[in-house]
Design an enzyme around this catalytic site. Structure first.
Site, PDB file in Angstrom:
ATOM      1  N   SER A 260       0.829  -1.190   0.000  1.00 36.43           N
ATOM      2  CA  SER A 260       0.000   0.000   0.000  1.00 36.43           C
ATOM      3  C   SER A 260       0.877   1.258   0.000  1.00 36.43           C
ATOM      4  CB  SER A 260      -0.959  -0.031   1.204  1.00 36.43           C
ATOM      5  OG  SER A 260      -1.957   0.937   1.096  1.00 36.43           O
TER       6      SER A 260
ATOM      7  N   ASP B   5      -8.914  -4.470  -6.103  1.00 40.78           N
ATOM      8  CA  ASP B   5      -8.531  -3.593  -4.989  1.00 40.78           C
ATOM      9  C   ASP B   5      -9.637  -2.570  -4.729  1.00 40.78           C
ATOM     10  OD1 ASP B   5      -7.308  -1.764  -3.237  1.00 40.78           O
ATOM     11  OD2 ASP B   5      -5.344  -2.129  -4.098  1.00 40.78           O
TER      12      ASP B   5
ATOM     13  N   HIS C 296      -7.492  -5.267  -1.655  1.00 47.32           N
ATOM     14  CA  HIS C 296      -6.279  -4.568  -1.218  1.00 47.32           C
ATOM     15  C   HIS C 296      -5.373  -5.485  -0.405  1.00 47.32           C
ATOM     16  CE1 HIS C 296      -3.882  -1.026  -0.651  1.00 47.32           C
ATOM     17  NE2 HIS C 296      -3.947  -1.113   0.661  1.00 47.32           N
TER      18      HIS C 296
END
Length: 822
Positions: free
Chosen positions: A672, A745, A779
């Site tokens: 991330s 995501d 994610h």
């Protein structure tokens, strides 16, 4: 010969990188990593507030790719399985067991469903029973488990609607649940891929500024609107413990249900039209009404319009009442907050927020009980008429705690603490609570004193504590401090404050975390609640330590260092290293330099961890501190790049000086915002041999109204956005970069498009890069097939470009020659 063969195997893989695509089935990592991945999980533990019964919740570590491939509709910020009517990414447990907290015996539960998929677990108000949902092939059921007899039974058919919010709520008498059920008049869902459009989709800007984050899974057209409404609609039924159901409220898009402490009123939140294509469902219009236990309307409390437009800034809020909730220390009193600055942080006012209350029967206007200097955070209701409120202000990282008496206007609020919330060393801890006569958790007060439990971070190490505070003098004294220097103790809750009993957890590097009941008044008084063994035997003897070192500007940093399995510290052979980190922003250097790592934490290699590679001959530097500091008028991101590089160089130099690593063979990885960090480090330094970037964002102009802790928009700080965006500097990438991203995501800002476009830029400019898109993954990654393949990709990348750095070109030529022969 074996080394040459090993290199040849990896270089055959390396050769394939020169082509545009690879068609690969899911791969698995080496056996050393697989052993850790397949280690059995200990159950999740839930202990009741009395310390009598403990529930053990068993689950699989991963989903399967088949599960992730089930039908999924992404609407209004929700991800829903339209067949089963529950969140498509729900975490499930597959087994429940019970035990008395102070007994070693574990009891089986009878009557559980076969092939159970258990979620939405809630204790009853008196904690004698546990309700949960079970997802079948066709829907969701509600079940209940008697904690004393160990018997489970089904209360409803699989027609429960668990698509939005909690699917049920306990009534206070412990004899019934209020359950969201599918309506009989639900319309068929529209197949948006095959539906013929009736016209274009048109969005309108009326001139008001609507500076929203880049949310994902939003509604896109009228077909999405209809599908969202049908999936969100429920009928509320009151379901008794005998399974008998009575209709309570007609069909509506019910978001949440909350029962008053005395059980005589229920607050129901319901979403309404018009919907939005700009914001998720929780910013759609909604109303909150009060009902009696039979479903009769008592009071229409709130009617909140669509919230698309907010003032600029992280501290902006909508106008009007917000955070409607019940006072836990009163039978039926509503509390809410209203902004005094019109929700606009740019407006200078003495007080930002005001708190109001209104008691049953909810007639007339609300009564003001508190004004806050900054933005409301929370209120904890206490015994003896006291309450404890917190406010905060993001821009200064400041928070205050207030002591006040909501029913005694003669008492001026007292500020108990006024501090930087990023300053961990000054954290006074959280208030100890216990159940009151309404079975609600409130702050415990004994003889005018409250108690606080703290993590206990200090310059000397971490020593969790329990303090008592005199409410009249605000003086504190320590009643317990963890004595351990070779273990980590975590204090969870008070079991019996009068007897000094607390639920705690103890762990060490080799010792799996286990729960105990500690009597702080008796030395060495520990009663075991669990007795879990370390499932990761292959790495239990790995050397682990927290190291501290300085950045070039004198800022003190820390990281957790792991040496490879079997490493001889006397010989100090220089090994390859993986550095894993995540940048964090601070407004002062003092907080940024604090050490909150504990060497006694259990070594736990979760799916995204770099710790696996200690079994592959790598030094691992995990959770390396990467502070980005901006003091005074300067914002942290004004010098983001230079501070990133300084952090990376300091970490490598520190381990290099210890003699453990070859500084030319260091990889950097992150997930991330950590992936964003990796791309920047590789673009603007020559510190690393390779990088691994998972689920990142690389072009900040695609998140123009702020990202992470950046409050300014692109148009306010274009240089910052440009300078920080690796995409804008793709021509500087000279280091091999592995990009991994979930195709689905859903995180704000990290669209899969970010990795796809960045890879296209790198490929067009001749950089060495590889893009791996994981089907169905969000994610964070969930399917075992995806995780094993991710670990295989990372291992291969590290072997080629880090461990065997300098040999990949020769191996590649040999591999190409071998392929020509074939």
């Amino acid at each position: 010969m074996m080394k040459i063969s090993y290199l040849l195997m990896f270089s055959l893989c390396f050769c394939s990188l020169i082509y545009g695509q690879e068609n690969l089935d899911y791969q698995v990592p080496p056996a050393e990593i697989m052993e850790l991945v397949d280690a059995p999980l200990a159950p999740i533990v839930s202990v009741d507030s009395k310390g009598e019964n403990a529930v053990l919740l068993y689950r699989d570590a991963y989903k399967s790719i088949a599960e992730l491939s089930e039908a999924e509709m992404r609407l209004g910020g929700l991800r829903i399985n339209p067949r089963t009517n529950i969140g498509s990414r729900t975490y499930y447990f597959n087994g429940i067991k019970l035990k008395k907290a102070r007994s070693a015996e574990i009891r089986e539960v009878s009557g559980l469903p076969a092939n159970a998929r258990i979620a939405n677990i809630k204790w009853s108000p008196d904690q004698s029973m546990i309700a949960f949902t079970n997802t079948t092939l066709d829907g969701v059921e509600v079940w209940v488990l008697d904690a004393n007899t160990g018997k489970a039974k089904k209360l409803t058919d699989d027609t429960v609607n668990a698509n939005m919010g909690s699917p049920y709520e306990w009534f206070k008498d412990n004899n019934a649940l209020l359950v969201k059920m599918l309506p009989d008049d639900r319309k068929p869902l529209i197949d948006t891929d095959e539906a013929i459009p009736a016209g274009p989709t048109i969005s309108v800007s009326s001139g008001e500024k609507a500076q929203n984050r880049t949310y994902q899974d939003l509604l896109k057209n009228p077909n999405d609107e209809q599908n969202f409404e049908q999936l969100a609609r429920s009928v509320l039924f009151k379901v008794g413990m005998d399974g008998k159901a009575k209709k309570w409220l007609p069909a509506g898009m019910y978001r949440s249900i909350s029962v008053s402490p005395d059980g005589n009123y229920l607050m129901v939140s319901r979403v309404k039209r018009p919907f939005s294509y700009l914001v998720p469902y929780y910013r759609f219009p909604f109303e909150e009404h009060i009902y009696d236990p039979e479903g009769n309307l008592v009071k229409e409390m709130l009617d909140v319009p669509l919230t698309e437009v907010l003032p600029k800034g992280f501290m902006s809020r909508r106008k009007g009442p917000r955070y409607l909730s019940w006072r836990k220390d009163q039978p039926a009193t509503l509390v809410w907050v209203e902004a005094l600055d019109e929700g606009d942080p740019a407006n200078e006012v003495e007080y930002r927020d005001e708190v109001f209350q209104l008691s049953a029967p909810f007639e007339g206007e609300g009564k003001s009980i508190l004004k806050l200097k900054d933005r409301y955070s929370t209120i904890q209701w206490g015994e003896d008429g006291y309450a404890f409120a917190r406010d905060y202000w993001w821009n200064t990282r400041n928070t205050r705690t207030y002591l006040f008496k909501p029913d005694d206007p003669s008492m001026e609020p007292v500020v108990l603490s006024d501090r930087n919330y990023q300053d961990q060393y000054s954290d006074p801890g959280s208030f100890v609570t216990r159940k009151n006569k309404y079975d609600e958790s409130v702050v415990a007060i004994e003889d005018g004193k409250v108690f606080l439990m703290g993590d206990g971070y200090t310059e000397e190490g971490q020593f969790p504590f329990i303090d008592e505070m005199n409410l009249k003098t605000q003086e504190t004294s320590r009643v317990y401090q963890s004595p351990y220097t070779d273990r980590l103790e975590t204090i969870y809750s008070a079991i019996n404050l009068n007897r000094g009993e607390f639920l705690i957890r103890i762990e060490a590097q080799k010792e799996y975390p286990n729960y105990y009941i500690r009597n702080i008044r008796k030395k060495e008084s520990l009663t075991p609640v669990t007795d879990f063994e370390n499932p990761f035997k292959s790495i239990e003897d790995v050397h682990k330590e927290v190291i501290t070192y300085e950045r070039e500007d004198g800022l003190e940093l820390d990281a957790t260092l792991y040496l490879p399995v079997g490493y001889d510290m006397a010989k100090k052979e220089r090994m390859p290293m993986i550095l894993w980190a995540y940048p964090r922003e601070f407004k002062d250097k003092a907080s940024a330099s604090q050490n909150t790592s504990n060497p006694n934490e259990f070594i736990y290699p979760y799916y995204g961890s770099p710790i696996y590679w200690v079994t592959r001959g790598y030094v691992v530097l995990d959770d390396a501190a990467f502070p980005i500091v901006g003091e005074g008028e300067e914002e942290p991101n004004d010098s983001f790049r230079s501070q990133l590089v300084a952090n990376g160089k300091a970490a490598i130099d520190a381990v290099d000086e210890m003699g453990y690593i070859d500084p030319k063979r260091v990889a950097v990885g992150g997930h991330s915002y950590g992936a964003f960090m990796v791309a920047n480090l590789l673009s603007h330094s020559d510190l690393f041999a390779a990088g691994i970037a998972r689920s990142g964002a690389y072009n900040r102009t695609l998140t123009p109204f702020g990202f992470q802790a950046e409050e300014r928009s692109y148009w306010e700080a274009p240089e910052v956005y440009y300078t920080m965006s690796p995409f804008m500097h793709a021509d500087k990438m000279k280091t091999p970069l592995l990009l991994i991203h979930g195709e689905a995501d859903n995180n704000s800002g990290t669209y899969p498009l970010q990795s796809e476009r960045y890879f296209n830029a790198l490929k067009g400019l001749g950089a060495t890069a590889r893009l791996v898109m994981l089907p169905k993954e969000s994610h964070g990654y969930r399917a075992k097939e995806s995780i094993l393949h991710m670990l295989w990709e990372q291992d291969r990348w590290l072997e080629i470009y880090v461990k065997n750095k300098g040999q990949e070109s020769e191996a590649s030529m040999k591999a190409e020659s071998e392929m020509d022969k074939k």
